[in-house]
Design an enzyme around this catalytic site. Structure first.
Site, mmCIF file in Angstrom:
data_model
loop_
_atom_site.group_PDB
_atom_site.id
_atom_site.type_symbol
_atom_site.label_atom_id
_atom_site.label_comp_id
_atom_site.label_asym_id
_atom_site.label_seq_id
_atom_site.Cartn_x
_atom_site.Cartn_y
_atom_site.Cartn_z
ATOM 1 N N CYS A 84 -14.866 -9.336 16.657
ATOM 2 C CA CYS A 84 -15.573 -10.502 16.154
ATOM 3 C C CYS A 84 -15.065 -11.783 16.828
ATOM 4 O O CYS A 84 -15.265 -11.950 18.018
ATOM 5 C CB CYS A 84 -15.471 -10.541 14.630
ATOM 6 S SG CYS A 84 -16.696 -11.623 13.920
ATOM 7 N N HIS A 175 -17.052 -5.469 12.647
ATOM 8 C CA HIS A 175 -15.729 -5.171 12.085
ATOM 9 C C HIS A 175 -15.563 -3.666 11.880
ATOM 10 O O HIS A 175 -15.995 -3.126 10.856
ATOM 11 C CB HIS A 175 -15.560 -5.884 10.741
ATOM 12 C CG HIS A 175 -15.373 -7.355 10.887
ATOM 13 N ND1 HIS A 175 -14.140 -7.940 11.053
ATOM 14 C CD2 HIS A 175 -16.272 -8.356 10.942
ATOM 15 C CE1 HIS A 175 -14.283 -9.241 11.180
ATOM 16 N NE2 HIS A 175 -15.572 -9.521 11.124
ATOM 17 N N GLU A 177 -12.968 -2.160 10.998
ATOM 18 C CA GLU A 177 -11.932 -1.849 10.007
ATOM 19 C C GLU A 177 -12.460 -1.727 8.584
ATOM 20 O O GLU A 177 -11.764 -1.265 7.701
ATOM 21 C CB GLU A 177 -10.800 -2.899 10.053
ATOM 22 C CG GLU A 177 -11.213 -4.332 9.779
ATOM 23 C CD GLU A 177 -11.771 -5.030 11.004
ATOM 24 O OE1 GLU A 177 -12.158 -4.339 11.963
ATOM 25 O OE2 GLU A 177 -11.843 -6.261 10.989
ATOM 26 N N SER A 228 8.077 -3.286 -14.833
ATOM 27 C CA SER A 228 7.062 -3.217 -15.894
ATOM 28 C C SER A 228 6.809 -1.785 -16.312
ATOM 29 O O SER A 228 6.152 -1.538 -17.322
ATOM 30 C CB SER A 228 5.763 -3.828 -15.385
ATOM 31 O OG SER A 228 5.203 -2.986 -14.397
ATOM 32 N N GLY A 229 7.315 -0.833 -15.501
ATOM 33 C CA GLY A 229 6.988 0.555 -15.784
ATOM 34 C C GLY A 229 5.781 1.015 -15.000
ATOM 35 O O GLY A 229 5.473 2.191 -14.947
ATOM 36 N N GLY A 230 5.087 0.060 -14.359
ATOM 37 C CA GLY A 230 3.955 0.416 -13.505
ATOM 38 C C GLY A 230 4.448 0.962 -12.173
ATOM 39 O O GLY A 230 5.645 0.876 -11.854
ATOM 40 N N VAL A 231 3.514 1.511 -11.411
ATOM 41 C CA VAL A 231 3.886 2.150 -10.150
ATOM 42 C C VAL A 231 4.487 1.141 -9.166
ATOM 43 O O VAL A 231 5.509 1.411 -8.526
ATOM 44 C CB VAL A 231 2.647 2.820 -9.492
ATOM 45 C CG1 VAL A 231 3.025 3.481 -8.187
ATOM 46 C CG2 VAL A 231 2.038 3.825 -10.434
ATOM 47 N N ASP A 232 3.863 -0.036 -9.062
ATOM 48 C CA ASP A 232 4.273 -0.971 -8.013
ATOM 49 C C ASP A 232 5.706 -1.465 -8.204
ATOM 50 O O ASP A 232 6.527 -1.385 -7.280
ATOM 51 C CB ASP A 232 3.335 -2.189 -7.974
ATOM 52 C CG ASP A 232 1.884 -1.762 -7.904
ATOM 53 O OD1 ASP A 232 1.643 -0.602 -7.525
ATOM 54 O OD2 ASP A 232 1.011 -2.567 -8.250
ATOM 55 N N SER A 234 7.962 -0.134 -9.953
ATOM 56 C CA SER A 234 8.898 1.000 -9.924
ATOM 57 C C SER A 234 9.238 1.396 -8.494
ATOM 58 O O SER A 234 10.399 1.618 -8.157
ATOM 59 C CB SER A 234 8.287 2.212 -10.622
ATOM 60 O OG SER A 234 7.982 1.892 -11.944
ATOM 61 N N LYS A 374 -2.618 0.226 -2.695
ATOM 62 C CA LYS A 374 -2.140 1.048 -3.810
ATOM 63 C C LYS A 374 -1.836 2.502 -3.401
ATOM 64 O O LYS A 374 -0.797 3.051 -3.743
ATOM 65 C CB LYS A 374 -3.211 1.051 -4.909
ATOM 66 C CG LYS A 374 -2.728 1.628 -6.206
ATOM 67 C CD LYS A 374 -2.291 0.514 -7.101
ATOM 68 C CE LYS A 374 -1.593 0.981 -8.328
ATOM 69 N NZ LYS A 374 -1.026 -0.155 -9.044
#
Ligand code: XMP
Length: 518
Positions: A84, A175, A177, A228-232, A234, A374
Site C-alpha cells: 500500500c 493488504h 496481512e 487477575s487470574g486471567g490468561v494474559d 498469568s 491472544k
C-alpha cells in the site's frame, strides 16, 4: 542477539502493521517492527535484515516531509516487499509516479486478475482465476518504476501487483496481512521462501528472547505484577518469574466479584505450584461496600477501577522499592486504545486496567506480551508449561461479576450468579463445547418473575446466558446452541440453583450488542 534470520518491517503508520508481524510469526520467521523515522543506514547495517517489508500508512508521498524509507535500503541487496503506502513510496523512490485526488481512493474488497507472466511470489494464487484482496488507499501508483513489471490488476488499481523479480523488489497495492485477503498468508510464505528464510523461529525462541529482554530492561530491580487470574496476566507473571525469579512479586486483588472457587485456584497455582511471592489481598468488603446502591454501569466500572488502583498501590508498597509494574497488555489492547480515524473515539465502556498507576507510583512498565495476540499468548503459556485447563480459560473482565449483574449488586445476587454460572460452564464442558466458544457466562437480570415449582409459587431472579464466538473480542457472534442443550441447561440451573426460576439465552451479536452486559 538472536542468531536467527531477521526480517525488518519498516512501519509507515498503518493500523495493521502488527498483523504483518503476526503472519510472519505464523511462518516461524523472526521479525521486528521499527518506525520509519528510527531506521537509518547505521541501524540497517547493524540489523542486517535478510528481507525488508514496508508497511502501509496514512500519508501521501507528495506531502511535504512525507515518510520515506531509510537511505541505503534499496542497496542492501535483499528482497523488499512494499504494501500500500509501502508500494507507493517504493515507486516514488525508484523513479515511478504516484497520484492522488478524486476517483483514486479504493476501500474494501477488490478482485485482482493475473497478468500473462507468472511471478514466483504469487505461487498458489489465481488457481481459480481472480483473487480477492483488501484495498485501503487514497492515492495510487500511476507509473511504475524502471525495472518493474505488472503481475496483477484490479478494476481500480492497474498496478495492484508489481515486481522487479531480478532485484526481488515486490510491491502490492492491497493488504495481504488482513483476513479479507484470503490468500495473503500464501503471499508472505512465498516472500520469505524467496528471501531464503529457514522458518526456525518458534514460540520457544520467542520465550528465550522475551526473557533476555526482560532481564536487560529490569536489571536487579524489583517488579510488581497485578495478577487477575486471567490468561494474559498469568502468562506475563510466569514469564517474568522465569526471567528474574523472586525479584517479582504478584499482587492478586480479590474484589469479591470473582467466580466460584476462582481466588483459591489462583492462589494455589501461583503460590503453591509456582512458588511465586504472592500477596492475596482480600478486599471484597471494601469493593462491595463502595458498590452498594450503585446501578449505573460507568459508575460501577470507575468505582472498581479507582479502588483497584488504591488497593494495588497499598499492597505494592509492602513490596518496597519496586521500580517496575508488569502488565499482561496484548496487542489488541494497544490498538483498541487508538482511534481508527486518528481522532478521539467514543468511549463505549471504561475498560478496567491499572492505568494511572505507573505515573502515580513512579513505576516503569514491563509488558512482555505487547506484541502478541491472544492465541499467541496461549501458545506461549503452553511453552511455559501452564496447564491447558488454565490457558484455555475464557477471558474474564477486570470488573468481574459486577458487569454481569446489571443494576444494583448485592451479595445475595452475586452468590446466586456464581452458582448458576458454574452450572452453565459445567454444561458447556460436559457437551465438549468449551473450546469452540470464545466466552460464555451467565448474568443475573435485575428483575424477578413468577414461576411454579412443585405445588408452590416462586418469585425469583431471571438469568441470562451468553456465549459468543470471536477472534479478538472486538466483534462477536452469538453461539448457536441446540434447543436441546438450552432446554437441558435451563432445567439444570433452575433445579440446582435456588433463587433462579427463569432462564433466557442472549442471541445478540457484537455489534450491535457488546459481549458483557454492561
Ligand atoms: P465488551 O463487553 O466490550 O467486551 O464487548 C469485549 C471483551 O473485553 C472484556 N472486557 C474487559 N476486560 N477489563 C477487561 O480486562 C474490562 O473492563 C473489560 N470489559 C470487557 C470482555 O469480557 C470481552 O472479552
Amino acid at each position: 542477539m538472536t542468531q536467527h534470520d531477521r526480517l525488518l518491517i519498516i512501519d509507515f503508520g498503518s493500523q495493521v502493521t502488527q498483523l504483518i508481524a503476526r503472519r510472519l510469526r505464523e511462518l516461524n520467521v523472526y521479525c521486528e517492527i521499527h518506525p520509519y523515522n528510527r531506521v537509518d543506514e547505521a541501524f540497517l547495517r547493524a540489523f542486517a535484515p535478510k528481507a525488508v517489508i514496508f508497511s502501509g500508512g496514512p500519508a501521501s508521498v507528495y506531502w511535504q516531509d512525507a515518510p520515506m524509507p531509510p537511505k541505503g535500503v534499496f542497496e542492501l541487496g535483499v528482497p523488499i516487499l512494499g504494501i500500500c503506502y509501502g508500494q507507493q513510496v517504493m515507486m516514488h523512490c525508484l523513479g515511478g509516479h504516484v497520484e492522488g485526488g478524486h476517483g483514486t481512493a479504493e476501500f474494501g474488497r477488490a478482485f485482482v486478475t493475473p497478468a500473462a507472466e507468472r511471478l514466483p511470489l504469487l505461487e498458489g494464487w489465481f488457481e481459480g482465476g481472480t483473487e480477492q484482496v483488501w484495498m485501503s488507499h487514497g492515492d495510487h501508483v500511476s507509473k511504475i518504476a524502471p525495472g518493474f513489471r505488472v503481475y496483477g490488476t484490479s478494476p481500480n488499481a492497474p498496478f495492484a501487483i508489481t515486481a522487479d523479480p531480478e532485484r526481488h523488489f515486490y510491491a502490492v497495492q492491497f493488504h495481504p496481512e488482513v483476513h479479507h485477503t484470503p490468500k495473503g498468508a500464501k503471499l508472505y510464505e512465498n516472500f520469505v521462501r524467496l528471501a531464503g528464510f529457514k522458518g526456525d523461529w518458534t514460540m520457544g525462541a520467542y520465550r528465550e528472547e522475551a526473557i533476555r529482554k526482560i532481564r536487560e530492561q529490569v536489571g536487579d530491580a524489583k517488579v510488581i505484577c497485578g495478577l487477575s487470574g486471567g490468561v494474559d496476566s498469568s502468562v506475563a507473571a510466569v514469564l517474568i518469574h522465569e526471567a528474574i525469579g523472586d525479584q517479582l512479586t504478584c499482587v492478586f486483588v480479590d474484589h469479591g466479584l470473582l467466580r466460584l472457587g476462582e481466588a483459591e485456584q489462583v492462589v494455589t497455582m501461583f503460590r503453591d505450584h509456582y512458588n511465586m511471592p504472592l500477596i492475596h489481598a482480600d478486599e471484597s468488603d471494601l469493593f462491595l461496600g463502595a458498590l452498594e446502591g450503585v446501578s449505573d454501569p460507568e459508575v460501577k466500572r470507575k468505582t472498581i477501577g479507582r479502588l483497584f488502583i488504591d488497593v494495588f498501590q497499598k499492597h505494592a508498597t509492602e513490596v518496597g522499592g519496586a521500580q517496575f509494574l508488569a502488565q499482561g497488555t496484548l496487542y489488541p489492547d494497544v490498538i483498541e486504545s487508538v482511534s481508527f480515524s486518528g481522532g478521539p473515539s467514543v468511549t463505549i465502556k471504561s475498560h478496567h486496567n491499572v492505568g494511572g498507576l505507573p505515573e502515580k507510583m513512579g513505576l516503569k512498565l514491563v509488558e512482555p506480551l505487547r506484541e502478541l495476540f491472544k492465541d499467541e499468548v496461549r501458545a506461549l503459556g503452553r511453552e511455559l508449561g501452564l496447564p491447558q485447563s488454565f490457558i484455555g480459560r475464557h477471558p474474564f473482565p477486570g470488573p468481574g461479576l459486577a458487569i454481569r449483574c446489571p443494576g444494583e449488586i448485592t451479595r445475595e445476587k452475586l452468590d446466586i450468579l456464581r452458582r448458576a454460572d458454574a452450572v452453565y460452564i459445567d454444561q458447556i464442558r460436559r457437551h465438549g463445547l468449551y473450546d469452540e466458544i470464545w466466552q460464555a457466562f451467565a448474568a443475573i437480570l435485575p428483575m424477578r418473575t413468577v414461576g411454579v415449582m412443585g405445588d408452590g409459587r416462586t418469585y425469583d431472579y431471571a438469568l441470562a446466558l451468553r456465549a459468543v464466538t470471536s477472534v479478538d473480542g472486538m466483534t462477536a457472534d452469538y453461539y448457536p446452541f441446540t434447543h436441546d442443550f438450552l432446554g437441558e441447561t435451563a432445567t439444570r440451573i433452575i433445579n440446582e440453583v435456588k433463587g433462579i426460576n427463569r432462564v433466557f439465552y442472549d442471541c445478540t451479536s457484537k455489534p450491535p450488542g457488546t459481549i458483557e452486559l454492561e
